[in-house]
Design a protein around this motif. Structure first.
Motif, PDB file in Angstrom:
ATOM      1  N   ARG A  75       0.833  -1.207   0.000  1.00 49.64           N
ATOM      2  CA  ARG A  75       0.000   0.000   0.000  1.00 49.64           C
ATOM      3  C   ARG A  75       0.867   1.255   0.000  1.00 49.64           C
ATOM      4  NH1 ARG A  75       0.457   1.462   5.299  1.00 49.64           N
ATOM      5  NH2 ARG A  75       0.737  -0.210   6.826  1.00 49.64           N
ATOM      6  N   GLY A  76       2.175   1.081  -0.219  1.00 48.25           N
ATOM      7  CA  GLY A  76       3.086   2.214  -0.283  1.00 48.25           C
ATOM      8  C   GLY A  76       3.259   2.710  -1.708  1.00 48.25           C
ATOM      9  N   THR A  77       4.488   3.028  -2.066  1.00 47.90           N
ATOM     10  CA  THR A  77       4.813   3.570  -3.383  1.00 47.90           C
ATOM     11  C   THR A  77       5.992   2.788  -3.954  1.00 47.90           C
ATOM     12  OG1 THR A  77       6.465   5.180  -2.639  1.00 47.90           O
ATOM     13  CG2 THR A  77       4.131   5.837  -2.503  1.00 47.90           C
ATOM     14  N   PRO A  78       6.344   3.022  -5.228  1.00 47.66           N
ATOM     15  CA  PRO A  78       7.506   2.333  -5.796  1.00 47.66           C
ATOM     16  C   PRO A  78       8.820   2.639  -5.082  1.00 47.66           C
ATOM     17  CG  PRO A  78       6.113   3.181  -7.553  1.00 47.66           C
ATOM     18  CD  PRO A  78       5.582   3.750  -6.274  1.00 47.66           C
ATOM     19  N   THR A  79       8.888   3.710  -4.301  1.00 49.61           N
ATOM     20  CA  THR A  79      10.123   4.047  -3.590  1.00 49.61           C
ATOM     21  C   THR A  79      10.002   3.973  -2.069  1.00 49.61           C
ATOM     22  OG1 THR A  79       9.536   6.402  -3.668  1.00 49.61           O
ATOM     23  CG2 THR A  79      10.930   5.551  -5.448  1.00 49.61           C
ATOM     24  N   ALA A  80       8.823   3.651  -1.561  1.00 49.78           N
ATOM     25  CA  ALA A  80       8.612   3.532  -0.108  1.00 49.78           C
ATOM     26  C   ALA A  80       7.571   2.449   0.133  1.00 49.78           C
ATOM     27  CB  ALA A  80       8.170   4.861   0.496  1.00 49.78           C
ATOM     28  N   PHE A  81       8.047   1.196   0.318  1.00 46.39           N
ATOM     29  CA  PHE A  81       7.113   0.077   0.450  1.00 46.39           C
ATOM     30  C   PHE A  81       6.468   0.045   1.832  1.00 46.39           C
ATOM     31  CE2 PHE A  81      11.495  -1.535   0.991  1.00 46.39           C
ATOM     32  CZ  PHE A  81      11.447  -1.989   2.296  1.00 46.39           C
ATOM     33  N   ALA A  82       5.239  -0.463   1.872  1.00 49.39           N
ATOM     34  CA  ALA A  82       4.485  -0.637   3.116  1.00 49.39           C
ATOM     35  C   ALA A  82       3.504  -1.776   2.874  1.00 49.39           C
ATOM     36  CB  ALA A  82       3.748   0.639   3.494  1.00 49.39           C
ATOM     37  N   PHE A  83       3.763  -2.916   3.479  1.00 52.40           N
ATOM     38  CA  PHE A  83       3.020  -4.123   3.143  1.00 52.40           C
ATOM     39  C   PHE A  83       1.884  -4.409   4.117  1.00 52.40           C
ATOM     40  CE2 PHE A  83       7.101  -4.768   1.043  1.00 52.40           C
ATOM     41  CZ  PHE A  83       6.667  -5.135  -0.223  1.00 52.40           C
ATOM     42  N   ASP A  84       0.725  -4.761   3.541  1.00 47.81           N
ATOM     43  CA  ASP A  84      -0.400  -5.223   4.331  1.00 47.81           C
ATOM     44  C   ASP A  84      -0.122  -6.619   4.884  1.00 47.81           C
ATOM     45  OD1 ASP A  84      -2.035  -2.998   4.144  1.00 47.81           O
ATOM     46  OD2 ASP A  84      -2.934  -3.641   2.267  1.00 47.81           O
ATOM     47  N   GLU A  85      -1.063  -7.168   5.624  1.00 43.17           N
ATOM     48  CA  GLU A  85      -0.898  -8.490   6.210  1.00 43.17           C
ATOM     49  C   GLU A  85      -0.959  -9.582   5.137  1.00 43.17           C
ATOM     50  OE1 GLU A  85      -4.851 -10.271   7.929  1.00 43.17           O
ATOM     51  OE2 GLU A  85      -4.776  -8.148   8.460  1.00 43.17           O
ATOM     52  N   ARG A  86      -0.461 -10.732   5.486  1.00 49.00           N
ATOM     53  CA  ARG A  86      -0.487 -11.877   4.577  1.00 49.00           C
ATOM     54  C   ARG A  86      -1.905 -12.440   4.514  1.00 49.00           C
ATOM     55  NH1 ARG A  86       5.183 -15.150   5.983  1.00 49.00           N
ATOM     56  NH2 ARG A  86       6.409 -13.250   6.276  1.00 49.00           N
ATOM     57  N   VAL A  87      -2.413 -12.525   3.299  1.00 52.05           N
ATOM     58  CA  VAL A  87      -3.719 -13.139   3.090  1.00 52.05           C
ATOM     59  C   VAL A  87      -3.535 -14.313   2.137  1.00 52.05           C
ATOM     60  CG1 VAL A  87      -4.990 -11.023   3.516  1.00 52.05           C
ATOM     61  CG2 VAL A  87      -4.266 -11.547   1.206  1.00 52.05           C
ATOM     62  N   PRO A  88      -4.251 -15.413   2.352  1.00 51.06           N
ATOM     63  CA  PRO A  88      -4.057 -16.595   1.502  1.00 51.06           C
ATOM     64  C   PRO A  88      -4.599 -16.370   0.097  1.00 51.06           C
ATOM     65  CG  PRO A  88      -5.816 -16.977   3.094  1.00 51.06           C
ATOM     66  CD  PRO A  88      -5.199 -15.665   3.452  1.00 51.06           C
ATOM     67  N   LEU A  89      -3.812 -16.738  -0.897  1.00 57.43           N
ATOM     68  CA  LEU A  89      -4.314 -16.787  -2.261  1.00 57.43           C
ATOM     69  C   LEU A  89      -5.206 -18.010  -2.418  1.00 57.43           C
ATOM     70  CD1 LEU A  89      -1.155 -15.817  -4.344  1.00 57.43           C
ATOM     71  CD2 LEU A  89      -3.218 -14.451  -3.980  1.00 57.43           C
ATOM     72  N   THR A  90      -6.116 -17.943  -3.364  1.00 58.28           N
ATOM     73  CA  THR A  90      -7.003 -19.075  -3.620  1.00 58.28           C
ATOM     74  C   THR A  90      -6.834 -19.549  -5.054  1.00 58.28           C
ATOM     75  OG1 THR A  90      -8.842 -17.620  -4.232  1.00 58.28           O
ATOM     76  CG2 THR A  90      -8.699 -18.295  -1.927  1.00 58.28           C
ATOM     77  N   ALA A  91      -7.181 -20.800  -5.280  1.00 60.78           N
ATOM     78  CA  ALA A  91      -7.136 -21.404  -6.613  1.00 60.78           C
ATOM     79  C   ALA A  91      -8.309 -22.354  -6.728  1.00 60.78           C
ATOM     80  CB  ALA A  91      -5.817 -22.154  -6.819  1.00 60.78           C
ATOM     81  N   GLY A  92      -9.117 -22.174  -7.757  1.00 60.02           N
ATOM     82  CA  GLY A  92     -10.296 -23.013  -7.909  1.00 60.02           C
ATOM     83  C   GLY A  92     -11.271 -22.876  -6.755  1.00 60.02           C
ATOM     84  N   GLY A  93     -11.283 -21.715  -6.111  1.00 60.85           N
ATOM     85  CA  GLY A  93     -12.206 -21.471  -5.005  1.00 60.85           C
ATOM     86  C   GLY A  93     -11.750 -22.009  -3.665  1.00 60.85           C
ATOM     87  N   ARG A  94     -10.543 -22.567  -3.598  1.00 60.68           N
ATOM     88  CA  ARG A  94     -10.004 -23.082  -2.339  1.00 60.68           C
ATOM     89  C   ARG A  94      -8.659 -22.419  -2.067  1.00 60.68           C
ATOM     90  NH1 ARG A  94     -10.204 -29.558  -2.580  1.00 60.68           N
ATOM     91  NH2 ARG A  94      -9.610 -29.217  -0.408  1.00 60.68           N
TER      92      ARG A  94
END
Length: 221
Positions: free
Chosen positions: A86-105
């Protein structure tokens, strides 16, 4: 990669436990000392916090097409997570880890996932290749909306089983993968300069006296 956009190549390294990801800033003098990349953390009881972060294997890609790097992270239990920047290309700021899904799981391999976000099939959509403890390389085909299809073997397109223990998965991959051993780590490159991405794989193999590792190149046909 240049994570902070200052024109110098940086280095990123995950760790086993507690699973932080470290940033080593590059400069004209070389690499600075490592610093933990800050991430938003969810509010969970202490006994639920830890293991989902262990053995972080982080790769970076502009997942949401907003001009900065987001973080895709593997884990000891085999899930694949996304930290949006949620930052910028020169000042990173990362949100929390959320699981990616595949095929709805939840996107998951047997264990110790090592994700590589890349447009593997050249259709313009981001895919994710994932190496795992059971010697598998799973291909999660991406769609235009940044969702993913159910994982299949990268080598023959067969659906990867979803149930069983390590021995079951290792036996399945032994029949459906050209790469021996276990705990695969991946990268991609046009190794033979034919205009197609090839797969680079590192592994572990246990001998009579010690565990060794090898690097394989799987050329694209």
């Amino acid at each position: 990669m240049d994570l902070n956009g200052d024109g110098f190549e940086d280095m990123i390294s995950g760790e086993y436990s507690p699973g932080d990801v470290y940033f080593f800033a590059g400069s004209a003098e070389g690499l600075a000392a490592g610093e933990i990349i800050p991430e938003e953390t969810p509010e969970k009881p202490d006994d639920e916090m830890g293991i989902y972060r262990w053995m972080s294997a982080a790769r970076f890609v502009d997942f949401d097409s907003d001009g900065d790097y987001d973080m895709v992270v593997g884990s000891v239990q085999g899930e694949v997570y996304l930290n949006l920047n949620r930052g910028t290309p020169t000042a990173f700021a990362f949100d929390e880890r959320v699981p990616l899904t595949a095929g709805g799981r939840p996107m998951k391999v047997q264990s110790k996932s090592h994700p590589v976000p890349v447009d593997w099939d050249g259709d313009g959509n981001l895919d994710i290749l994932v190496g795992d403890e059971a010697a598998g390389v799973t291909f999660f085909r991406g769609r235009a909306d940044r969702t993913f299809e159910t994982g299949v073997s990268l080598f023959n397109g067969k659906p990867v089983p979803t149930d069983g223990g390590f021995a079951d998965f290792h036996d399945w991959w032994d029949r459906n993968s050209p790469v021996p051993g276990f705990r695969l780590r991946l990268d991609v490159a046009d190794w033979n300069n034919d205009g197609k991405l090839d797969l680079l794989v590192g592994n572990c193999e246990t001998g009579e006296e010690r565990t060794t590792g090898y690097v394989f190149v799987c050329l694209r046909r």
